[in-house]
Structures are given as structure tokens and as C-alpha cells.
Scaffold this motif. Structure first.
Motif, mmCIF file in Angstrom:
data_model
loop_
_atom_site.group_PDB
_atom_site.id
_atom_site.type_symbol
_atom_site.label_atom_id
_atom_site.label_comp_id
_atom_site.label_asym_id
_atom_site.label_seq_id
_atom_site.Cartn_x
_atom_site.Cartn_y
_atom_site.Cartn_z
ATOM 1 N N MET A 20 -5.178 19.690 23.167
ATOM 2 C CA MET A 20 -4.560 18.441 22.763
ATOM 3 C C MET A 20 -4.981 17.317 23.707
ATOM 4 S SD MET A 20 -0.569 17.822 21.667
ATOM 5 C CE MET A 20 -0.145 19.454 22.042
ATOM 6 N N SER A 21 -5.153 16.148 23.137
ATOM 7 C CA SER A 21 -5.567 14.997 23.943
ATOM 8 C C SER A 21 -4.373 14.412 24.687
ATOM 9 C CB SER A 21 -6.174 13.926 23.030
ATOM 10 O OG SER A 21 -5.170 13.353 22.232
ATOM 11 N N LEU A 34 1.399 12.870 24.880
ATOM 12 C CA LEU A 34 2.337 11.765 25.006
ATOM 13 C C LEU A 34 3.272 11.709 23.798
ATOM 14 C CD1 LEU A 34 3.093 9.401 26.863
ATOM 15 C CD2 LEU A 34 1.593 7.977 25.476
ATOM 16 N N LEU A 35 2.743 11.943 22.614
ATOM 17 C CA LEU A 35 3.563 11.972 21.412
ATOM 18 C C LEU A 35 4.561 13.135 21.450
ATOM 19 C CD1 LEU A 35 4.093 10.768 18.599
ATOM 20 C CD2 LEU A 35 2.434 12.418 17.719
ATOM 21 N N VAL A 36 4.134 14.296 21.888
ATOM 22 C CA VAL A 36 5.029 15.457 21.984
ATOM 23 C C VAL A 36 6.147 15.196 22.986
ATOM 24 C CG1 VAL A 36 5.157 17.857 22.767
ATOM 25 C CG2 VAL A 36 3.337 17.153 21.213
ATOM 26 N N VAL A 37 5.835 14.647 24.131
ATOM 27 C CA VAL A 37 6.847 14.351 25.149
ATOM 28 C C VAL A 37 7.814 13.278 24.651
ATOM 29 C CG1 VAL A 37 7.164 13.350 27.457
ATOM 30 C CG2 VAL A 37 5.437 15.104 27.083
ATOM 31 N N ALA A 38 7.299 12.244 23.962
ATOM 32 C CA ALA A 38 8.171 11.194 23.426
ATOM 33 C C ALA A 38 9.119 11.760 22.374
ATOM 34 C CB ALA A 38 7.328 10.068 22.846
#
Length: 147
Positions: free
Chosen positions: A15-16, A21-25
Motif C-alpha cells: 500500500m502507498s 493515510l486513508l486507512v488511519v483516517a
């Protein structure tokens, strides 16, 4: 290195940065929602347990409104239920049954100017104590009459 091996390794990078960042958000948003709304649902569970315990009382029909509220307040104090649930206890006596209703609405700020509104309606009808805590009577008719 062959072209086939190079493209195969390129696809296996993982994953980039933006994906992580999307997963953490998303995880943070879900955690925020749970931390803000869970206490209200825990209190609603204790309200339901309090009504079920009240339904087990064999002398419930002989208790006055004040005694019923006192019993529920005692249960709420032990289980640390505060606020709207304790203020919204209503006892309505009928000819051959009694209705204990705890109907309330909570507004919880979620993020900045976004609020979550949670509505809870628990009822105990002495005519049908086995159906405890599900709203069987529409209380709008009583609210209109009282105003």
C-alpha cells in the motif's frame, strides 16, 4: 532483470503512503464515533435493565409514582446512569395497567459543528411485562393532551 520480473515486483510493493493515510483516517473516525456514542448506548442498556428489574417487583401495581421513580433512581445511581435518562421517567396509570416510560433524546457533538442525535424509547407496560422495554404505546397523544 527481465521486464516480466520487474513488473511483477512493482505490483508487490504494498500500500502507498496515501492508502495508509486513508486507512488511519478511517480508523480514527470510527474510533471517534465509538468513543462519543458508546456511553449513551451503555446508559440505554442500563435503563432497559432497570425497567426489567422493576417488572420483576411483585408489588409494582401498589407502588406510587414517587416510589417507582425512587426505585429507578436507586438502580441508576448504582449503575452510574446520569443526565437525560434519569430526568425523563414518566409513570402513567391506567384503569387496569400502568406504563413506565423513559423516552429521551441525546445530542452529542461529534466533530466541529456536526452533532449526532440519538433517540431512546423504553417502556414497561404492567399488562404485558414480558414485552418489557419495547415501546407499545405512542406517547404523543399524552404529550398533546398535557400541553
Amino acid at each position: 532483470m527481465s521486464v516480466r520480473l520487474r513488473t511483477s515486483l512493482f505490483r508487490q510493493r504494498g500500500m502507498s503512503y496515501w492508502g495508509w493515510l486513508l486507512v488511519v483516517a478511517m480508523f480514527g473516525f470510527i474510533l471517534t464515533c465509538v468513543s462519543k456514542m458508546a456511553p449513551a448506548y451503555i446508559d440505554a442498556r442500563y435503563v432497559e435493565e432497570g425497567l426489567k428489574k422493576l417488572a420483576e417487583n411483585p408489588n409494582l401495581r401498589e407502588l406510587s409514582r414517587a416510589d417507582i421513580k425512587k426505585e429507578l433512581d436507586r438502580f441508576f445511581l448504582i449503575n452510574n446512569v446520569r443526565g437525560e435518562p434519569t430526568k425523563s421517567v414518566k409513570v402513567i396509570r391506567g384503569a387496569d395497567s400502568m406504563l413506565v416510560s423513559i423516552d429521551y433524546e441525546l445530542r452529542q457533538p461529534l466533530i466541529y459543528n456536526v452533532d449526532v442525535v440519538m433517540k431512546f424509547d423504553k417502556q414497561l407496560n404492567t399488562a404485558k411485562p414480558e414485552l418489557c422495554c419495547e415501546p407499545l404505546v405512542d406517547l404523543e397523544q399524552f404529550r398533546k393532551r398535557d400541553n
